[in-house]
Motif scaffolding. Structure first.
Motif, PDB file in Angstrom:
ATOM      1  N   PHE A  15      36.215  34.838  38.512  1.00 10.91           N
ATOM      2  CA  PHE A  15      37.221  35.423  38.160  1.00 10.91           C
ATOM      3  C   PHE A  15      38.671  35.087  38.806  1.00 10.91           C
ATOM      4  N   VAL A  16      38.473  34.878  40.261  1.00  8.05           N
ATOM      5  CA  VAL A  16      39.976  34.691  40.962  1.00  8.05           C
ATOM      6  C   VAL A  16      40.505  33.410  40.589  1.00  8.05           C
ATOM      7  N   PRO A  17      39.976  32.206  40.661  1.00  7.39           N
ATOM      8  CA  PRO A  17      40.297  30.867  40.270  1.00  7.39           C
ATOM      9  C   PRO A  17      40.751  30.970  38.965  1.00  7.39           C
ATOM     10  N   VAL A  18      40.416  31.623  37.965  1.00  8.49           N
ATOM     11  CA  VAL A  18      40.853  31.682  36.529  1.00  8.49           C
ATOM     12  C   VAL A  18      42.274  32.258  36.603  1.00  8.49           C
ATOM     13  N   LEU A  19      42.440  33.608  37.117  1.00  8.06           N
ATOM     14  CA  LEU A  19      43.500  34.379  37.067  1.00  8.06           C
ATOM     15  C   LEU A  19      44.574  33.565  37.923  1.00  8.06           C
ATOM     16  N   LEU A  20      44.310  32.721  39.010  1.00 10.16           N
ATOM     17  CA  LEU A  20      45.297  32.188  39.723  1.00 10.16           C
ATOM     18  C   LEU A  20      45.791  30.957  38.929  1.00 10.16           C
TER      19      LEU A  20
ATOM     20  N   LEU B 282      40.945  34.174  28.004  1.00  8.87           N
ATOM     21  CA  LEU B 282      39.669  34.945  28.022  1.00  8.87           C
ATOM     22  C   LEU B 282      38.724  34.048  27.942  1.00  8.87           C
ATOM     23  N   SER B 283      38.611  32.983  27.195  1.00  8.80           N
ATOM     24  CA  SER B 283      37.422  32.145  26.882  1.00  8.80           C
ATOM     25  C   SER B 283      37.079  31.432  28.258  1.00  8.80           C
ATOM     26  N   MET B 284      38.196  31.154  29.098  1.00  8.52           N
ATOM     27  CA  MET B 284      37.864  30.158  30.228  1.00  8.52           C
ATOM     28  C   MET B 284      37.422  31.455  31.414  1.00  8.52           C
ATOM     29  N   LEU B 285      37.754  32.537  31.232  1.00  5.77           N
ATOM     30  CA  LEU B 285      37.383  33.657  32.054  1.00  5.77           C
ATOM     31  C   LEU B 285      35.977  33.858  32.016  1.00  5.77           C
TER      32      LEU B 285
ATOM     33  N   LEU C 260      25.919  29.864  25.972  1.00  2.31           N
ATOM     34  CA  LEU C 260      27.047  30.746  25.582  1.00  2.31           C
ATOM     35  C   LEU C 260      28.609  30.192  26.376  1.00  2.31           C
ATOM     36  N   ALA C 261      28.508  29.867  27.539  1.00  2.00           N
ATOM     37  CA  ALA C 261      29.524  29.202  27.998  1.00  2.00           C
ATOM     38  C   ALA C 261      29.782  27.897  27.560  1.00  2.00           C
ATOM     39  N   LEU C 262      28.774  26.929  26.904  1.00  2.00           N
ATOM     40  CA  LEU C 262      29.073  25.838  26.325  1.00  2.00           C
ATOM     41  C   LEU C 262      29.905  26.081  24.991  1.00  2.00           C
TER      42      LEU C 262
ATOM     43  N   PHE D   7      34.177  23.122  43.063  1.00  2.00           N
ATOM     44  CA  PHE D   7      33.882  23.361  41.947  1.00  2.00           C
ATOM     45  C   PHE D   7      34.379  24.785  41.449  1.00  2.00           C
ATOM     46  N   MET D   8      34.195  25.581  42.343  1.00  2.00           N
ATOM     47  CA  MET D   8      34.355  26.959  41.807  1.00  2.00           C
ATOM     48  C   MET D   8      36.009  27.389  42.219  1.00  2.00           C
ATOM     49  N   GLY D   9      36.652  26.455  43.146  1.00  2.00           N
ATOM     50  CA  GLY D   9      37.877  26.723  43.538  1.00  2.00           C
ATOM     51  C   GLY D   9      38.771  25.857  42.704  1.00  2.00           C
ATOM     52  N   VAL D  10      39.119  24.383  43.341  1.00  2.00           N
ATOM     53  CA  VAL D  10      39.936  23.418  42.869  1.00  2.00           C
ATOM     54  C   VAL D  10      39.606  23.218  41.320  1.00  2.00           C
ATOM     55  N   VAL D  11      38.436  22.984  40.905  1.00  2.00           N
ATOM     56  CA  VAL D  11      38.260  22.520  39.520  1.00  2.00           C
ATOM     57  C   VAL D  11      38.364  23.700  38.517  1.00  2.00           C
ATOM     58  N   ILE D  12      38.068  24.878  38.893  1.00  4.70           N
ATOM     59  CA  ILE D  12      38.370  25.875  37.961  1.00  4.70           C
ATOM     60  C   ILE D  12      39.768  26.106  37.875  1.00  4.70           C
ATOM     61  N   ILE D  13      40.416  26.281  38.909  1.00  2.61           N
ATOM     62  CA  ILE D  13      41.764  26.370  39.137  1.00  2.61           C
ATOM     63  C   ILE D  13      42.472  25.433  38.305  1.00  2.61           C
TER      64      ILE D  13
END
Length: 306
Positions: free
Chosen positions: A31-36, A53-56, A111-113, A161-167
């Protein structure tokens, strides 16, 4: 994956079985990386709410699915039992069939796909490529013949992947590009996401060592691993100071320092502890540090634009 304790862990009931299977304490790392990333984009464009919302939701689904793959593969390798700490326990405590957990994980991926197709169609199809690589990484984190989580690269992989990539994806789908600012801002949160995995490996050090894993915590030893955890926390806060001094980042980013007591609590919670159940509060505090830090960083960035 986790060391057995002497106190039986009660089974969950009803909807709690499925909720615990997602390992909710880890979902804030998605959640945090998408928000940031979205907060960073506010300076340059109006936010596309449906894309946000879709990305989140896609990020949360991938994280939850990754946790389910962890549950499935650790069970198949005989590493989890009904007394294991830090797991959902759907299979070993609640009698859910392992294949059901595996199918649910792939359903979440599917679903994510679908959400990824919508995101890519409204931004760039390169997002689909990056998203596919991220999903594959989520699977091979604990799946496959040589799981990433069993190696010294678990912290680095999760952080990237969960930090740099998602942000960067969250920023890109709003703005259409990636900036040096978005890269620099992503570093401290990525480090803190890595600390969540490090904290997990410190807690599970003895059990992981017996199962033949080679995590950083095992290679460093418990004492040095705790010191490394403290150094990563310190680096994250020093990075904020550098951002403010060297770039045009807003001083409002100092809001992140409110999370320092939680980081201290995490480090102190590991010192002198050897039983996994004793280290659960420290593990929780580590995840909370990432959540509070990232949320306050997003607020600081947003206020700085006003």
């Amino acid at each position: 994956m986790n060391l057995q304790t002497h106190t039986p862990v009660p089974a969950d009931k009803g909807w709690r079985i499925w909720w615990q299977l997602t390992r909710p304490h880890t979902l804030t790392a998605a959640f945090v990386p998408v928000l940031l990333g979205t907060a960073l984009a506010v300076k340059y464009t109006s936010v596309h709410l449906l894309l946000f919302l879709s990305m989140l939701i896609a990020s949360l689904l991938i994280q939850a699915a990754t946790n389910m793959f962890n549950e499935y593969f650790d069970y198949k390798r005989g590493l989890d039992n009904e007394n294991s700490v830090g797991i959902g326990g759907a299979i070993v405590r609640n009698g859910v069939k392992s294949k059901t957990v595996l199918r649910l994980a792939f359903t979440f991926f599917a679903l994510a796909l679908l959400l990824g197709v919508y995101i890519s169609a409204n931004s760039s199809w390169w997002i689909a490529v990056v998203g596919f690589i991220s999903m594959a990484t989520g699977y091979f984190y604990t799946g496959g013949p040589k799981p990433i989580a069993y190696s010294p690269f678990g912290e680095l992989t999760s952080g990237v992947f969960m930090g740099v990539v998602i942000i960067q994806i969250s920023f890109f789908i709003q703005t259409g590009y990636i900036s040096s600012e978005s890269m620099l801002v992503s570093i401290p949160v990525s480090i803190l996401i890595g600390t969540i995995m490090l904290a997990n490996n410190i807690r599970d050090l003895d059990g992981d060592k017996k199962s033949g894993r080679k995590t950083l915590a095992i290679l460093f030893g418990r004492k040095n691993a705790i010191l490394f955890l403290a150094s990563l926390f310190t680096l994250s806060y020093l990075w904020i100071i550098l951002l403010i001094l060297v770039t045009d980042a807003s001083p409002w980013l100092f809001l992140t320092f409110i999370s320092i007591p939680k980081a201290l609590h995490a480090v102190k919670g590991f010192i002198g502890k050897t039983a996994p159940i004793e280290m659960m509060p420290a593990m929780k505090a580590t995840a909370q540090t990432n959540t509070i830090f990232g949320f306050l960083m997003s607020i600081g960035i947003f206020i700085g634009y006003l």
